[in-house]
Design a protein around this motif. Structure first.
Motif, short mmCIF file in Angstrom:
data_model
loop_
_atom_site.label_atom_id
_atom_site.label_comp_id
_atom_site.label_asym_id
_atom_site.label_seq_id
_atom_site.Cartn_x
_atom_site.Cartn_y
_atom_site.Cartn_z
N MET A 64 -1.54 37.59 21.16
CA MET A 64 -2.12 36.88 22.29
C MET A 64 -3.06 37.76 23.11
SD MET A 64 0.71 34.22 23.76
CE MET A 64 -0.51 33.68 24.99
N TRP A 65 -2.98 39.08 22.89
CA TRP A 65 -3.77 40.00 23.73
C TRP A 65 -4.69 40.89 22.91
CZ3 TRP A 65 -3.92 38.91 28.68
CH2 TRP A 65 -2.90 38.11 29.20
N ILE A 66 -5.00 40.45 21.67
CA ILE A 66 -5.87 41.25 20.80
C ILE A 66 -7.20 41.54 21.46
CG2 ILE A 66 -7.24 41.16 18.66
CD1 ILE A 66 -4.91 39.69 17.36
N GLY A 67 -7.85 40.49 21.98
CA GLY A 67 -9.17 40.66 22.57
C GLY A 67 -9.13 41.42 23.87
N TYR A 68 -8.11 41.22 24.67
CA TYR A 68 -8.03 41.84 26.00
C TYR A 68 -7.79 43.34 25.90
CZ TYR A 68 -7.19 41.93 31.03
OH TYR A 68 -7.27 42.18 32.37
N PHE A 69 -6.91 43.74 24.98
CA PHE A 69 -6.59 45.16 24.82
C PHE A 69 -7.20 45.77 23.56
CE2 PHE A 69 -2.98 43.86 27.60
CZ PHE A 69 -3.26 44.71 28.66
N GLY A 70 -8.01 45.01 22.84
CA GLY A 70 -8.72 45.57 21.69
C GLY A 70 -7.83 46.10 20.60
N TYR A 71 -6.75 45.42 20.30
CA TYR A 71 -5.79 45.94 19.33
C TYR A 71 -6.38 45.98 17.91
CZ TYR A 71 -2.05 45.40 22.80
OH TYR A 71 -1.26 45.49 23.91
N GLU A 72 -6.11 47.09 17.23
CA GLU A 72 -6.38 47.25 15.81
C GLU A 72 -5.11 47.84 15.18
OE1 GLU A 72 -9.85 49.69 15.46
OE2 GLU A 72 -11.21 48.04 15.92
N TYR A 73 -5.05 47.80 13.86
CA TYR A 73 -3.82 48.28 13.23
C TYR A 73 -4.08 48.92 11.88
CZ TYR A 73 -3.30 44.98 9.35
OH TYR A 73 -3.46 44.31 8.17
N GLN A 222 -6.46 32.04 24.96
CA GLN A 222 -5.51 32.45 23.94
C GLN A 222 -4.36 31.45 23.79
OE1 GLN A 222 -7.65 34.49 22.43
NE2 GLN A 222 -5.81 35.54 21.73
N CYS A 223 -3.95 30.85 24.90
CA CYS A 223 -2.92 29.81 24.80
C CYS A 223 -3.42 28.66 23.95
CB CYS A 223 -2.54 29.32 26.20
SG CYS A 223 -1.59 30.49 27.18
N ASP A 224 -4.67 28.28 24.14
CA ASP A 224 -5.23 27.20 23.34
C ASP A 224 -5.32 27.61 21.87
OD1 ASP A 224 -6.63 24.52 23.24
OD2 ASP A 224 -8.20 25.81 22.39
N ALA A 225 -5.66 28.88 21.63
CA ALA A 225 -5.74 29.35 20.24
C ALA A 225 -4.38 29.30 19.57
CB ALA A 225 -6.30 30.78 20.21
N VAL A 226 -3.32 29.65 20.33
CA VAL A 226 -1.97 29.56 19.77
C VAL A 226 -1.61 28.12 19.43
CG1 VAL A 226 0.49 29.78 20.36
CG2 VAL A 226 -1.08 31.67 20.82
N LEU A 227 -1.94 27.19 20.31
CA LEU A 227 -1.65 25.78 20.03
C LEU A 227 -2.45 25.29 18.83
CD1 LEU A 227 -1.57 24.30 23.65
CD2 LEU A 227 0.37 24.79 22.17
N ARG A 228 -3.67 25.74 18.73
CA ARG A 228 -4.53 25.29 17.62
C ARG A 228 -3.97 25.73 16.27
NH1 ARG A 228 -9.15 28.14 18.73
NH2 ARG A 228 -8.43 29.76 17.29
N ASP A 229 -3.43 26.95 16.21
CA ASP A 229 -2.91 27.50 14.96
C ASP A 229 -1.39 27.68 15.04
OD1 ASP A 229 -5.42 27.88 13.55
OD2 ASP A 229 -5.84 29.48 14.97
N PHE A 230 -0.72 26.79 15.74
CA PHE A 230 0.69 26.98 16.08
C PHE A 230 1.56 27.28 14.87
CE2 PHE A 230 4.96 25.26 17.15
CZ PHE A 230 5.24 26.09 18.22
N TYR A 231 1.31 26.60 13.75
CA TYR A 231 2.18 26.76 12.60
C TYR A 231 1.87 28.02 11.78
CZ TYR A 231 4.36 22.32 13.52
OH TYR A 231 5.06 21.30 14.11
#
Length: 328
Positions: A64-73, A222-231
């Protein structure tokens, strides 16, 4: 809509997606890459072994916070490395505590090698209090507490039942909602109501959500993105409807071990008791589905005074402190 996510144990070949490892005694540099939705099964499978109750080591806390904190892995020898920005200063590159079977001494040295090559200082951010001594034994330095970012932890039974004098005001708010809406309905979030939940979210005013408008806008997207791809996510959720069948609140959470992490909780603040009611009913619902749950993590207040007051009003049993550590 994507099919429900199946969290399976991946083979070592599937889990090791980076070439970074010891070759003839020489370490190949860590190779970080952006986190995508298709990476979720791999990352989620490792997070099941995080052994921490802070939200930063959950699927929702990362995705949920990839864009805000710029997470990479990257993943090396079944060990997950996360690079992003420090929670208290987004101008500073920082790393999470590596998760996996690799000895901490080795994983820290790999991060040091990466930082040396990139010309940055090794900074570890949002390290849980119960892991900070483990890290300082390998990384000398003085921990800096992130005072605004502690997670609020509650008894699952207390939130599900709202018993006791301390929670009497919450019970009163729930009773008020139920009296005003005798034909209310509580429904698990599914294909039949996700579209309605997205429409409800779109109508919500961010004004009462967070004191930081930029963070509030990002979170809403991001909440909307989670709902869009909920499954695609290992999440469960619920919606609350009033007498007229209108959604007045919805919530989304994730279970790891004995803890339910509530990643999303949105309500219509003009409807008395909607927030307290979705909170209580979701806790009760999840306890029935997952009897092993003992705790509910309602995450941090991110420095927002209003959120802090709201979280404290539920009387947490603990605030899970977090720390930054800069390697000397």
């Amino acid at each position: 809509m994507n099919s429900p996510l199946e969290t399976t144990t991946l083979s070592p070949a599937a889990r090791n997606d980076s070439s970074a490892s010891d070759v003839d005694g020489r370490r190949t540099p860590l190779k970080f890459k952006p986190i995508r939705l298709c990476d979720l099964p791999l990352i989620n499978s490792i997070l099941q072994d995080s052994l921490s109750r802070t939200c930063d080591y959950t699927t929702g806390g990362i995705f949920m916070w990839i864009g805000y904190f710029g997470y990479e892995y990257c993943v090396v020898d079944d060990t997950l490395f996360i690079k992003g920005l420090a929670q208290n200063d987004r101008s500073v590159t920082a790393f999470s505590l590596p998760i996996g079977p690799m000895p901490l001494e080795k994983s820290v040295e790999m991060i040091r090698d990466y930082c040396s090559a990139e010309g940055i200082r090794p900074v570890f951010s949002a390290i849980p209090e119960d892991k900070i001594d483990y890290l300082t034994a390998v990384v000398p330095g003085i921990p800096e507490e992130l005072g605004d970012w502690g997670d609020y932890l509650y008894s699952a039974d207390a939130l599900a039942n709202l018993t006791g004098k301390a929670l009497s005001k919450k019970r009163n708010h729930v009773n008020r909602f139920m009296a005003d809406n005798p034909a209310y309905s509580f429904e698990p979030l599914d294909r039949n109501n996700i579209s309605d939940a997205r429409l409800f979210l779109d109508r919500l005013d961010n004004e009462n959500e967070k004191s930081d408008p930029g963070m509030a806008d990002y979170e809403k997207r991001q909440c909307d993105a989670v709902l869009r791809d909920f499954y695609s996510y290992p999440f469960e959720g619920a919606v609350l409807r009033d007498d007229n069948g209108r959604i007045v609140a919805f919530t989304v959470g994730e279970v790891i071990g004995d803890t339910l992490y509530v990643h999303i909780e949105k309500m219509d603040h003009t409807v008395a008791g909607s927030g307290e009611t979705i909170n209580k009913l979701f806790a009760s619902h999840m306890l029935l589905r997952h009897p092993a749950i003992r705790f509910i993590n309602r995450e941090d207040a991110s420095g927002d005074p209003g959120l802090q007051k709201a979280k404290e009003s539920y009387h947490p049993i603990a605030v899970l402190r977090k720390f930054n550590l800069t390697a000397d």
